[in-house]
Design a protein around this motif. Structure first.
Motif, PDB file in Angstrom:
ATOM      1  N   ARG B  99     -80.175 -46.629  -2.150  1.00  0.00           N
ATOM      2  CA  ARG B  99     -81.380 -47.232  -1.586  1.00  0.00           C
ATOM      3  C   ARG B  99     -81.118 -47.934  -0.262  1.00  0.00           C
ATOM      4  N   GLU B 100     -79.893 -48.367  -0.044  1.00  0.00           N
ATOM      5  CA  GLU B 100     -79.573 -49.112   1.178  1.00  0.00           C
ATOM      6  C   GLU B 100     -79.073 -48.218   2.305  1.00  0.00           C
ATOM      7  N   ILE B 101     -79.036 -46.915   2.099  1.00  0.00           N
ATOM      8  CA  ILE B 101     -78.527 -46.018   3.146  1.00  0.00           C
ATOM      9  C   ILE B 101     -79.624 -45.739   4.174  1.00  0.00           C
ATOM     10  N   ALA B 102     -79.366 -46.042   5.420  1.00  0.00           N
ATOM     11  CA  ALA B 102     -80.246 -45.688   6.546  1.00  0.00           C
ATOM     12  C   ALA B 102     -81.727 -45.865   6.212  1.00  0.00           C
ATOM     13  N   TYR B 103     -82.535 -44.824   6.465  1.00  0.00           N
ATOM     14  CA  TYR B 103     -83.977 -44.877   6.202  1.00  0.00           C
ATOM     15  C   TYR B 103     -84.349 -43.783   5.244  1.00  0.00           C
ATOM     16  N   ARG B 104     -85.549 -43.909   4.693  1.00  0.00           N
ATOM     17  CA  ARG B 104     -85.990 -42.921   3.718  1.00  0.00           C
ATOM     18  C   ARG B 104     -86.003 -41.498   4.316  1.00  0.00           C
ATOM     19  N   THR B 105     -86.407 -41.353   5.570  1.00  0.00           N
ATOM     20  CA  THR B 105     -86.430 -40.001   6.164  1.00  0.00           C
ATOM     21  C   THR B 105     -85.019 -39.402   6.193  1.00  0.00           C
ATOM     22  N   ILE B 106     -84.015 -40.238   6.406  1.00  0.00           N
ATOM     23  CA  ILE B 106     -82.619 -39.774   6.384  1.00  0.00           C
ATOM     24  C   ILE B 106     -82.226 -39.486   4.925  1.00  0.00           C
ATOM     25  N   ARG B 107     -82.598 -40.396   4.040  1.00  0.00           N
ATOM     26  CA  ARG B 107     -82.202 -40.245   2.635  1.00  0.00           C
ATOM     27  C   ARG B 107     -82.836 -39.017   1.981  1.00  0.00           C
ATOM     28  N   ASN B 108     -84.022 -38.622   2.469  1.00  0.00           N
ATOM     29  CA  ASN B 108     -84.677 -37.440   1.924  1.00  0.00           C
ATOM     30  C   ASN B 108     -83.874 -36.170   2.180  1.00  0.00           C
ATOM     31  N   ARG B 109     -83.049 -36.165   3.228  1.00  0.00           N
ATOM     32  CA  ARG B 109     -82.329 -34.946   3.598  1.00  0.00           C
ATOM     33  C   ARG B 109     -80.814 -35.088   3.438  1.00  0.00           C
ATOM     34  N   GLY B 110     -80.287 -36.244   3.790  1.00  0.00           N
ATOM     35  CA  GLY B 110     -78.836 -36.455   3.767  1.00  0.00           C
ATOM     36  C   GLY B 110     -78.293 -36.368   2.350  1.00  0.00           C
ATOM     37  N   THR B 111     -77.092 -35.816   2.204  1.00  0.00           N
ATOM     38  CA  THR B 111     -76.525 -35.591   0.871  1.00  0.00           C
ATOM     39  C   THR B 111     -75.255 -36.419   0.657  1.00  0.00           C
ATOM     40  N   ILE B 112     -74.938 -36.651  -0.603  1.00  0.00           N
ATOM     41  CA  ILE B 112     -73.751 -37.426  -0.953  1.00  0.00           C
ATOM     42  C   ILE B 112     -72.482 -36.662  -0.547  1.00  0.00           C
ATOM     43  N   GLY B 113     -72.480 -35.351  -0.750  1.00  0.00           N
ATOM     44  CA  GLY B 113     -71.308 -34.551  -0.371  1.00  0.00           C
ATOM     45  C   GLY B 113     -71.125 -34.514   1.135  1.00  0.00           C
ATOM     46  N   GLY B 114     -72.233 -34.384   1.848  1.00  0.00           N
ATOM     47  CA  GLY B 114     -72.171 -34.365   3.309  1.00  0.00           C
ATOM     48  C   GLY B 114     -71.622 -35.668   3.855  1.00  0.00           C
ATOM     49  N   SER B 115     -72.057 -36.770   3.274  1.00  0.00           N
ATOM     50  CA  SER B 115     -71.597 -38.081   3.716  1.00  0.00           C
ATOM     51  C   SER B 115     -70.092 -38.228   3.498  1.00  0.00           C
ATOM     52  N   LEU B 116     -69.613 -37.766   2.342  1.00  0.00           N
ATOM     53  CA  LEU B 116     -68.182 -37.854   2.043  1.00  0.00           C
ATOM     54  C   LEU B 116     -67.358 -36.969   2.974  1.00  0.00           C
ATOM     55  N   ALA B 117     -67.840 -35.746   3.205  1.00  0.00           N
ATOM     56  CA  ALA B 117     -67.096 -34.804   4.040  1.00  0.00           C
ATOM     57  C   ALA B 117     -67.065 -35.281   5.488  1.00  0.00           C
ATOM     58  N   HIS B 118     -68.168 -35.878   5.931  1.00  0.00           N
ATOM     59  CA  HIS B 118     -68.258 -36.372   7.301  1.00  0.00           C
ATOM     60  C   HIS B 118     -67.327 -37.577   7.496  1.00  0.00           C
ATOM     61  N   ALA B 119     -67.250 -38.440   6.482  1.00  0.00           N
ATOM     62  CA  ALA B 119     -66.297 -39.560   6.450  1.00  0.00           C
ATOM     63  C   ALA B 119     -66.422 -40.532   7.620  1.00  0.00           C
ATOM     64  N   ASP B 120     -67.641 -40.946   7.911  1.00  0.00           N
ATOM     65  CA  ASP B 120     -67.810 -42.046   8.856  1.00  0.00           C
ATOM     66  C   ASP B 120     -67.270 -43.310   8.183  1.00  0.00           C
ATOM     67  N   PRO B 121     -66.436 -44.075   8.884  1.00  0.00           N
ATOM     68  CA  PRO B 121     -65.857 -45.264   8.248  1.00  0.00           C
ATOM     69  C   PRO B 121     -66.919 -46.261   7.784  1.00  0.00           C
ATOM     70  N   ALA B 122     -68.079 -46.253   8.425  1.00  0.00           N
ATOM     71  CA  ALA B 122     -69.102 -47.232   8.084  1.00  0.00           C
ATOM     72  C   ALA B 122     -70.105 -46.694   7.068  1.00  0.00           C
ATOM     73  N   ALA B 123     -69.901 -45.479   6.577  1.00  0.00           N
ATOM     74  CA  ALA B 123     -70.840 -44.893   5.622  1.00  0.00           C
ATOM     75  C   ALA B 123     -70.707 -45.562   4.256  1.00  0.00           C
ATOM     76  N   ASP B 124     -71.768 -45.467   3.453  1.00  0.00           N
ATOM     77  CA  ASP B 124     -71.801 -46.179   2.177  1.00  0.00           C
ATOM     78  C   ASP B 124     -71.046 -45.471   1.061  1.00  0.00           C
ATOM     79  N   TRP B 125     -71.149 -44.147   0.980  1.00  0.00           N
ATOM     80  CA  TRP B 125     -70.548 -43.446  -0.170  1.00  0.00           C
ATOM     81  C   TRP B 125     -69.031 -43.510  -0.221  1.00  0.00           C
TER      82      TRP B 125
END
Lengths: 394, 276
Positions: B99-125
């Motif tokens: 619920r705290e990740i970015a905005y709902r429009t991002i959350r509607n499309r962004g995926t947990i696997g994508g976030s992990l693979a991308h590995a931004d140091p500031a990402a939540d997952w």
């Protein structure tokens, strides 16, 4: 060109599109639905928000080809929508728009907030709407308009749909706290090792406009043996992941370093000059290179020093570098340092493997290629630039 | 602001996706939610020859509860985790983080696997899944393997994932009824990447105590001694000095401001877990 079929504002739409055509361009240029506005064009401002399968999405970073089979609804598709009519009226009444550029995206996002968070207060509305930017700074009016629609709907009594939405959106609450139950934890899974941070080697700072990285590692051989290895330009280069040498003499080398950063790849081609001071066991490598694709240019001045440490050798490295083009605006220097630490550690591992008789460089990690993964450097620059340039967020 | 040319394919299963990537000889990228890759493409900072859209592969799209663990398919969106409420009742930290990740429009499309693979140091997952002792299931031409989430991310935008591998699922243990957790992050603006973040998980029944700090220059960092002390002694172990010392030792490269921010987020995350 790829064939796609999707529903657009309730009508079946067939199109032949280039995969790179984003949905907003298709909507505006082909369908002439110009209510969808393009602001930043990389997913930050929210002006291009449309519904895809009923959910708000940014059409500038959704590719049309990927919308095959989807249901797309733009601002023009809400003519007969009662809730959107209420929102339009409220936006007009509460001065929730000035120039109107952000309004289509605002309305689509607002409709989602009203439906999804029927009990939202002003704070929640603002937080839910934070992905849509208004440069006329009409946020007060926008929040008021949305709030008034939410209040009016609640005034009519909570319908089952509203009650369901409220329940689904209740904040996550932990079970009521019981007294703290002390326990001794089992050992944790060890985290990936972090690169060591070396002590400073040189007191004089880098030149104006240059950055400095200092790292060191231990080579499992005597300084004499390591010094010999360092004389072999091509051999040393082979320990640098991603480096290849086209031409090498004792005092110069030409070649390239292939780096990869997330989805980006670059190939820095350049030349270096080499100096060695045997009595001090110090060497200096000066050089520069450029990458034709990203237009980045790099200059580096590397000093290495060998010192005996318990029959082994501490190799200390000071790298001053100057970057121009995309890399120059790099801002989160901590990430460069962390990356450099890993790079030097790997160089050390590869060198140790070489000294140990093996010739194959150690891969960066299990299953990885030995290509230098400079993730942090360029990627980080990219993101910091994107974020800075447009006050962006993600 | 238009992407360079690329070809597009949308395979129907994991095997076909792995083949499509391998066949492109390093010139292809997986596309999931596209919320990070999309902007990069538009800015022409990346120019893959082929995008392999994995966002609709059925096997990557479900949340299942199996043997005391929660299996989340890699292409499950943040919004789906946020809304999963009841099915994630045994690990309510997941929807709270989503619920705290970015905005709902991002959350509607962004995926947990994508976030992990991308590995931004500031990402939540990457932070949350490390704190939750999750396991990342990856698949590639050499077959399936699992990687503990604490070791998955190596540095900024760098993970253990090989060039030809993809994330298939994330296995998150269920929390026991006695478990407590807390999350906190500092964002200058709502929805922005945070400047500092921390998450804490204490599960007496499973003898798990984790305190992690994130939004650093690289992967999230555990504060094991602090977590152990709190598990054994409770709130008495959570002093400003203890937190400060733990941060200074675990992340020595932080400057004074960074140390303060991370100490404050750590304090607040643990306080939330202790409900004090």
């Amino acid at each position: 060109m790829n064939q796609v079929v999707f529903t657009l504002n309730g009508e079946r739409t067939e199109a032949l599109v280039e995969p790179r055509l984003h949905l907003a361009d298709y909507l505006r240029d082909t369908s002439r639905l110009t209510g969808t506005h393009l602001g930043c064009e990389h997913g930050v401002c929210g002006a291009c928000t449309v519904l895809i399968d009923g959910q708000p999405a940014r059409s500038c970073i959704a590719f049309t080809v990927a919308c095959d089979g989807r249901d797309v609804r733009t601002i023009e598709g809400f003519e007969d929508d009662a809730l959107m009519k209420d929102l339009r009226t409220a936006f007009t009444r509460d001065h929730a728009l000035q120039c109107g550029f952000c309004t289509p995206g605002m309305l689509i996002a607002a409709r989602d907030v009203v439906m999804r968070c029927p009990d939202a207060d002003d704070k929640r509305i603002r937080s839910e709407m934070s992905g849509n930017l208004c440069r006329c700074t009409g946020y007060l009016g926008i929040a008021n308009a949305i709030n008034s629609v939410i209040q009016a709907r609640r005034g009519g009594g909570a319908t089952p749909a509203i009650r369901t939405a409220i329940a689904a959106n209740a904040p996550v609450v932990q079970p009521l706290a019981k007294p703290w139950q002390a326990f001794t934890p089992a050992d944790a899974e060890a985290a990936a090792p972090r690169p060591a941070v070396a002590a400073p080697l040189d007191d004089a700072g880098p030149r104006e406009g240059w950055q400095r990285i200092e790292e060191s590692f231990i080579a499992n051989h005597s300084p004499g043996r390591v010094w010999e290895i360092f004389a072999d330009t091509a051999g040393v280069a082979a320990c640098l992941p991603g480096a290849s040498i086209d031409e090498a003499t004792p005092t110069s080398a030409k070649g390239r370093i292939d780096v990869r950063f997330g989805p980006m790849k670059a190939s820095f081609a350049g030349a270096t000059s080499l100096e060695r001071n045997e009595t001090r066991m110090e060497g200096r490598i000066r050089g520069g290179g450029s990458d034709s694709l990203t237009g980045s240019r790099a200059k580096a001045d590397i000093t290495y020093r060998l010192a005996s440490e318990h029959d082994r050798t501490r190799v200390s490295i000071v790298m001053d570098y100057n970057l121009q083009g995309p890399l120059a605006q790099f801002s989160r220097s901590g990430i460069v340092k962390a990356f450099a630490g890993r790079m030097v550690a790997q160089f050390g591992e590869n060198l140790n493997a070489k000294l140990g008789g093996g010739s194959a460089p150690i891969p960066l990690a299990a299953g990885r290629t030995a290509e230098l993964n400079a993730g942090n450097v360029l990627w980080q620059w990219l993101w910091s630039t994107i974020k800075k340039l447009l006050g962006l967020t993600r | 602001m238009k992407s360079a040319k690329f070809d597009y394919t949308r395979p129907h299963d994991v095997r076909a996706a792995i083949h499509a990537l391998a066949d492109a000889l390093g010139e292809a990228k997986f596309l999931a939610g596209g919320q990070s890759l999309g902007p990069m493409l538009n800015l022409r900072l990346t120019r893959p020859k082929l995008l392999v859209d994995v966002s609709r592969i059925e096997a990557l799209r479900s949340i299942d509860v199996v043997n005391g663990s929660i299996r989340i398919g890699a292409a499950v969106t943040h919004a789906e985790i946020e809304d999963a409420g009841a099915s994630l009742a045994r690990n309510a930290m997941l929807p709270a983080v989503a619920r705290e990740i970015a905005y709902r429009t991002i959350r509607n499309r962004g995926t947990i696997g994508g976030s992990l693979a991308h590995a931004d140091p500031a990402a939540d997952w990457p932070l949350a899944l490390a704190a939750l002792d999750a396991v990342i299931i990856v698949n590639g031409p050499a077959g399936q393997r699992s990687i503990p989430s604490a070791r998955f991310m190596l540095a900024a935008f760098t993970t253990q994932l090989a060039d030809d591998e993809m994330i298939e699922a994330i296995i998150v243990p269920e929390l026991s009824p006695s478990a407590r957790w807390g999350t906190y992050k500092f964002c200058k603006r709502t929805g922005e990447f945070p400047d500092a973040a921390a998450m804490a998980v204490f599960d007496p029944a499973r003898r798990i105590a984790r305190v992690y700090v994130g939004a650093l220059s690289g992967a999230p960092v555990p504060l094991d001694a602090l977590a152990r002390g709190i598990a054994q002694q409770g709130a008495v172990a959570l002093t400003a000095t203890a937190v400060d010392r733990a941060i200074a030792m675990a992340v020595p490269e932080l400057d004074a401001v960074g140390r303060k921010m991370h100490a404050a987020t750590t304090m607040r995350a643990v306080q939330q877990a202790l409900a004090s």
